[in-house]
Design a protein around this motif. Structure first.
Motif, PDB file in Angstrom:
ATOM      1  N   LEU A   1       0.842  -1.201   0.000  1.00 57.05           N
ATOM      2  CA  LEU A   1       0.000   0.000   0.000  1.00 57.05           C
ATOM      3  C   LEU A   1       0.872   1.244   0.000  1.00 57.05           C
ATOM      4  N   ALA A   2       0.525   2.221  -0.847  1.00 57.29           N
ATOM      5  CA  ALA A   2       1.225   3.512  -0.817  1.00 57.29           C
ATOM      6  C   ALA A   2       0.224   4.621  -0.539  1.00 57.29           C
ATOM      7  N   TYR A   3       0.616   5.534   0.367  1.00 59.99           N
ATOM      8  CA  TYR A   3      -0.150   6.760   0.614  1.00 59.99           C
ATOM      9  C   TYR A   3       0.475   7.831  -0.271  1.00 59.99           C
ATOM     10  N   LEU A   4      -0.302   8.421  -1.195  1.00 61.15           N
ATOM     11  CA  LEU A   4       0.246   9.414  -2.107  1.00 61.15           C
ATOM     12  C   LEU A   4      -0.483  10.743  -1.891  1.00 61.15           C
ATOM     13  N   PRO A   5       0.065  11.589  -1.009  1.00 61.20           N
ATOM     14  CA  PRO A   5      -0.648  12.815  -0.648  1.00 61.20           C
ATOM     15  C   PRO A   5      -0.317  14.001  -1.543  1.00 61.20           C
ATOM     16  N   SER A   6      -1.303  14.857  -1.793  1.00 60.33           N
ATOM     17  CA  SER A   6      -1.103  16.171  -2.385  1.00 60.33           C
ATOM     18  C   SER A   6      -2.078  17.101  -1.649  1.00 60.33           C
ATOM     19  N   PRO A   7      -1.942  18.429  -1.769  1.00 60.53           N
ATOM     20  CA  PRO A   7      -2.794  19.290  -0.937  1.00 60.53           C
ATOM     21  C   PRO A   7      -4.289  18.964  -1.039  1.00 60.53           C
ATOM     22  N   GLY A   8      -4.895  18.618   0.092  1.00 59.04           N
ATOM     23  CA  GLY A   8      -6.329  18.346   0.149  1.00 59.04           C
ATOM     24  C   GLY A   8      -6.744  16.946  -0.267  1.00 59.04           C
ATOM     25  N   ILE A   9      -5.819  16.186  -0.806  1.00 56.74           N
ATOM     26  CA  ILE A   9      -6.129  14.875  -1.402  1.00 56.74           C
ATOM     27  C   ILE A   9      -5.118  13.834  -0.904  1.00 56.74           C
ATOM     28  N   VAL A  10      -5.590  12.621  -0.598  1.00 58.02           N
ATOM     29  CA  VAL A  10      -4.659  11.497  -0.407  1.00 58.02           C
ATOM     30  C   VAL A  10      -5.113  10.358  -1.324  1.00 58.02           C
ATOM     31  N   ARG A  11      -4.187   9.896  -2.153  1.00 60.96           N
ATOM     32  CA  ARG A  11      -4.476   8.759  -3.010  1.00 60.96           C
ATOM     33  C   ARG A  11      -3.933   7.513  -2.334  1.00 60.96           C
ATOM     34  N   LEU A  12      -4.710   6.443  -2.314  1.00 58.57           N
ATOM     35  CA  LEU A  12      -4.270   5.173  -1.717  1.00 58.57           C
ATOM     36  C   LEU A  12      -4.101   4.164  -2.841  1.00 58.57           C
ATOM     37  N   ARG A  13      -2.883   3.619  -2.964  1.00 57.32           N
ATOM     38  CA  ARG A  13      -2.622   2.710  -4.086  1.00 57.32           C
ATOM     39  C   ARG A  13      -2.144   1.344  -3.614  1.00 57.32           C
ATOM     40  N   VAL A  14      -2.816   0.311  -4.058  1.00 56.27           N
ATOM     41  CA  VAL A  14      -2.436  -1.067  -3.730  1.00 56.27           C
ATOM     42  C   VAL A  14      -1.744  -1.680  -4.943  1.00 56.27           C
ATOM     43  N   THR A  15      -0.634  -2.364  -4.693  1.00 53.72           N
ATOM     44  CA  THR A  15       0.137  -2.982  -5.775  1.00 53.72           C
ATOM     45  C   THR A  15       0.301  -4.487  -5.550  1.00 53.72           C
ATOM     46  N   SER A  16       0.085  -5.239  -6.621  1.00 52.24           N
ATOM     47  CA  SER A  16       0.426  -6.659  -6.617  1.00 52.24           C
ATOM     48  C   SER A  16       1.466  -6.905  -7.706  1.00 52.24           C
ATOM     49  N   TYR A  17       2.446  -7.740  -7.424  1.00 55.97           N
ATOM     50  CA  TYR A  17       3.446  -8.061  -8.441  1.00 55.97           C
ATOM     51  C   TYR A  17       3.120  -9.361  -9.167  1.00 55.97           C
ATOM     52  N   LYS A  18       1.860  -9.803  -9.014  1.00 52.58           N
ATOM     53  CA  LYS A  18       1.444 -10.998  -9.736  1.00 52.58           C
ATOM     54  C   LYS A  18       0.514 -10.649 -10.900  1.00 52.58           C
ATOM     55  N   GLY A  19       0.380  -9.385 -11.174  1.00 52.28           N
ATOM     56  CA  GLY A  19      -0.376  -8.950 -12.342  1.00 52.28           C
ATOM     57  C   GLY A  19      -1.862  -9.248 -12.249  1.00 52.28           C
ATOM     58  N   GLU A  20      -2.447  -9.447 -13.412  1.00 48.01           N
ATOM     59  CA  GLU A  20      -3.896  -9.626 -13.509  1.00 48.01           C
ATOM     60  C   GLU A  20      -4.407 -10.814 -12.680  1.00 48.01           C
ATOM     61  N   ASN A  21      -3.521 -11.794 -12.411  1.00 43.64           N
ATOM     62  CA  ASN A  21      -3.920 -12.937 -11.581  1.00 43.64           C
ATOM     63  C   ASN A  21      -4.462 -12.494 -10.233  1.00 43.64           C
ATOM     64  N   ASP A  22      -3.941 -11.385  -9.755  1.00 43.34           N
ATOM     65  CA  ASP A  22      -4.328 -10.903  -8.433  1.00 43.34           C
ATOM     66  C   ASP A  22      -5.486  -9.914  -8.497  1.00 43.34           C
ATOM     67  N   LYS A  23      -5.992  -9.669  -9.686  1.00 40.03           N
ATOM     68  CA  LYS A  23      -6.981  -8.613  -9.857  1.00 40.03           C
ATOM     69  C   LYS A  23      -8.181  -8.750  -8.906  1.00 40.03           C
ATOM     70  N   GLU A  24      -8.728  -9.960  -8.881  1.00 38.49           N
ATOM     71  CA  GLU A  24      -9.925 -10.161  -8.067  1.00 38.49           C
ATOM     72  C   GLU A  24      -9.631  -9.924  -6.585  1.00 38.49           C
ATOM     73  N   LYS A  25      -8.493 -10.466  -6.138  1.00 38.43           N
ATOM     74  CA  LYS A  25      -8.097 -10.298  -4.740  1.00 38.43           C
ATOM     75  C   LYS A  25      -7.931  -8.810  -4.407  1.00 38.43           C
ATOM     76  N   VAL A  26      -7.209  -8.100  -5.274  1.00 38.99           N
ATOM     77  CA  VAL A  26      -6.972  -6.678  -5.024  1.00 38.99           C
ATOM     78  C   VAL A  26      -8.291  -5.916  -4.980  1.00 38.99           C
ATOM     79  N   GLU A  27      -9.170  -6.205  -5.931  1.00 37.45           N
ATOM     80  CA  GLU A  27     -10.426  -5.450  -5.990  1.00 37.45           C
ATOM     81  C   GLU A  27     -11.329  -5.728  -4.790  1.00 37.45           C
ATOM     82  N   GLN A  28     -11.216  -6.955  -4.257  1.00 38.87           N
ATOM     83  CA  GLN A  28     -11.957  -7.228  -3.018  1.00 38.87           C
ATOM     84  C   GLN A  28     -11.453  -6.339  -1.883  1.00 38.87           C
ATOM     85  N   TYR A  29     -10.121  -6.225  -1.775  1.00 35.37           N
ATOM     86  CA  TYR A  29      -9.550  -5.325  -0.766  1.00 35.37           C
ATOM     87  C   TYR A  29     -10.008  -3.882  -1.002  1.00 35.37           C
ATOM     88  N   MET A  30     -10.046  -3.467  -2.282  1.00 36.67           N
ATOM     89  CA  MET A  30     -10.441  -2.096  -2.589  1.00 36.67           C
ATOM     90  C   MET A  30     -11.873  -1.823  -2.158  1.00 36.67           C
TER      91      MET A  30
END
Lengths: 415, 415
Positions: B210-239
């Motif tokens: 997980l990365a916290y990517l802040p800019s004034p007034g906004i925080v973007r939260l980004r989740v990364t998997s290094y297994k590519g599309e295989n992890d898509k469903e898992k990641v989207e469940q977390y999202m």
């Protein structure tokens, strides 16, 4: 003296953080006659740090390093430098006391990892950090200097200005430099270069240097002498000739913005301004009010984005909108003239254009923008052709409008 | 595959320009599973360019170069690369035609120096530049790739995304990474971290980052998997769980701006918006119209910077301005309600505040801002306390206004 910079941090390489430290250090030093001849960004990896340091030291007399001094495990700069210079980490009592006081002043508990920040190489001079926990470290070896600083900008900056620079200046006695700049707008870099070619040749033969510093819509011209204040009179004579050569494209000194220059003219002449904006959609008003105190000359605006509001608020007849279109000389002049009256201001700027990416035609492609300025005696308007980028078109439109007002205030609008 | 970056330009080393190209390229590539392992900034000097290129090629498979391709004499990258790869400069007809068309479309004369930009090395593939005059150049030697691109960001970016990256991906077939982000507003990074602590622990134990990517007034939260599309469903469940946890602070996907999200809601609901702005001075209108197609829901605005225009245009009685002040709930609500009626829109946002640096009092310090939104059934308003920085206050006011409208459009304004 050759100086190189190493910025350590994965966050810089993946673009999570923009490397403002490199530009701040570059600016700070170049204004004091010291040049950063190379700046390298590397990962938080021991091997990378060691290899880069060797490489820089093969050319440079001074290597400045920022970053990688935090309390977390991935920050390994301190250990790596300690090893490189053949030292050992020892508790530095003064630093420990400073860190303790730092946490006390914030009312926050001190962690074991913070205590470890006071474990410092016994082969460097410690530069105290009054704004954080990691101090600067000044190493010397074979008559070369390596300085390691924290990467947090508000900790790094005072360490450079109060710790590192005075020490470097004592050691190398930098040439005193004298610089002078002017700002130009409405003319591209290459046209400017054509215009001042002979002047530039003469300048260079006189041991002065010239830099073209462009940003969208603006080119800053900066002359540098490496003889310091002694050259002040000579440089300023060149600057006076330059201003004459550049003529109406010259708008201000040093880093002045167009909004600042226009604001000063309005305040001096005790005149007021309003805007009627379509494609810039409030952007001219927002730019004018970036200047503190703008309320003494800026009254307000209409944003007439829809044709209906162009008709209802500033009386553009539907006939004009249908036959000439909203992006036309007739429409933008009516916006300016009627807006001036309705807002009750001395001047009124108006904009109407096709910002893109859609809405262009072969006759009026994307980037076509009409700007007008209304004044007591009449109205002046001009068509611009910018490009395909929506954001840039808006920015260029805002600058072109402010420049039109500037020329009007100076009585030079016909030029 | 090792990739290194060289940015050429004196303006970067002296800090005149912040090196946003390095961070943009770093971000663009890292999001696609490619790492920039080193980024070097060097001067516009032939020897420096040659030495750096040799050095980078001793480690890297791919070297990306930006800058030094302008029409002026100090830009020497093209000649230097041509020499390095053992080629000659020849007139490239296609590029000449493109440059000619570029100047024609701008209605500007073409200079000799621009014609020279079509003289290109005969040992590289030319990557056409649709946004400027200097094309990209793709060189290959000993199975290594060197790409040279112009330094102007809006020319460089499409060359990377449409020219360079697809070619690199075909050649190296990068590890597939899968990323998903959400955007949040109205909550700081550390509060957010507290709110999602347990979720984050679970995520990390599941080999996601997980990365916290802040800019004034906004925080973007980004989740990364290094297994590519295989992890898509898992990641989207977390999202999905994350969105529920974050609640109303969650406003959009990936890199969506608040203006885009609000614009989509307005378009879907077929509603229109106008603004009446004091402290933001057209900034809300300008932000809304950054979105192409905004004309389908944005009608226009009043900028009522002076009290006179607050009175004349949106009927704020002088009594209110004198007793409550312009920065008051009563004033900002009148601006919104009367502005909505006068502009003939479904909604109207209004702002009034003390942007600073002057004008604050102990009761209403600098940074005090009232925002209101008027709708058919009434008006909602809220007081914000930002800080001492004029520019940041304006920006935060604009975002807070858009967020208020977003919550209204979602029927969640009370939250």
């Amino acid at each position: 003296m050759i100086l190189e910079l190493i910025n350590i941090g994965d966050e810089l390489l993946i673009g999570q953080t923009i490397n403002t430290n490199a530009s701040w250090i570059g600016q700070f030093l170049s204004q004091r006659g010291v040049r950063v001849s190379k700046a390298v960004t590397i990962q938080d990896e021991k091997e990378d740090i060691l290899r880069q340091l060797e490489d820089c030291l093969s050319r440079a007399d001074v290597v400045l390093i920022t970053g990688g001094l935090g309390p977390t495990k991935d920050d390994i700069t301190k250990e790596t430098l300690c090893e490189f210079f053949g030292g050992k980490l020892e508790m530095h009592d003064e630093t420990l006391q400073r860190i303790t006081e730092y946490f006390e002043s914030k009312g926050r508990p001190m962690l074991e990892s913070n205590v470890n920040q006071a474990m410092l190489p016994n082969v460097c001079e410690i530069l105290p950090n009054y704004n954080g926990t990691a101090p600067g470290m000044w190493f010397e070896k074979d008559d070369k200097v390596v300085v390691s600083l924290p990467g947090v900008p508000y900790e790094m900056k005072p360490l450079i200005s109060e710790g590192v620079f005075p020490r470097l200046n004592e050691r190398y006695q930098f040439a005193d430099i004298y610089q002078s700049s002017i700002m130009t707008t409405g003319i591209g870099e290459s046209f400017l270069a054509e215009k001042i070619k002979n002047w530039e040749d003469k300048l260079r033969s006189d041991e002065l240097s010239l830099a073209y510093l462009p940003s969208p819509g603006i080119v800053r011209l900066r002359v540098t002498s490496y003889k310091g204040e002694n050259d002040k009179e000579k440089v300023e004579q060149y600057m006076n000739t330059l201003k004459e050569l550049v003529g109406d494209y010259y708008y201000g000194e040093e880093n002045e913005s167009l909004a600042l220059v226009v604001g000063k003219l309005l305040a001096e002449q005790k005149r007021t301004i309003g805007t009627v904006e379509s494609c810039t959609s409030g952007g001219i008003a927002a730019e004018i009010t970036k200047i503190p105190g703008a309320s003494s000359y800026f009254e307000g605006s209409y944003v007439t984005y829809s044709n209906r509001l162009k008709n209802e608020k500033v009386g553009v007849p539907y006939e004009v909108l249908e036959t000439q279109g909203a992006v036309s000389q007739e429409c933008v002049e009516l916006m300016a003239v009627n807006g001036r009256e309705s807002l009750g201001t001395d001047f009124c700027l108006a904009s109407s254009g096709i910002a893109g990416p859609d809405g262009g035609t072969s006759e009026k492609p994307v980037g076509t923008v009409w700007i007008a300025v209304a004044f007591k005696e009449g109205v002046f308007s001009k068509k611009f052709m910018f490009g395909n980028d929506r954001e840039r078109n808006t920015k260029m439109s805002v600058l072109s409008a402010l420049n039109m007002l500037r020329l009007l205030l100076l009585g030079r609008l016909d030029n």
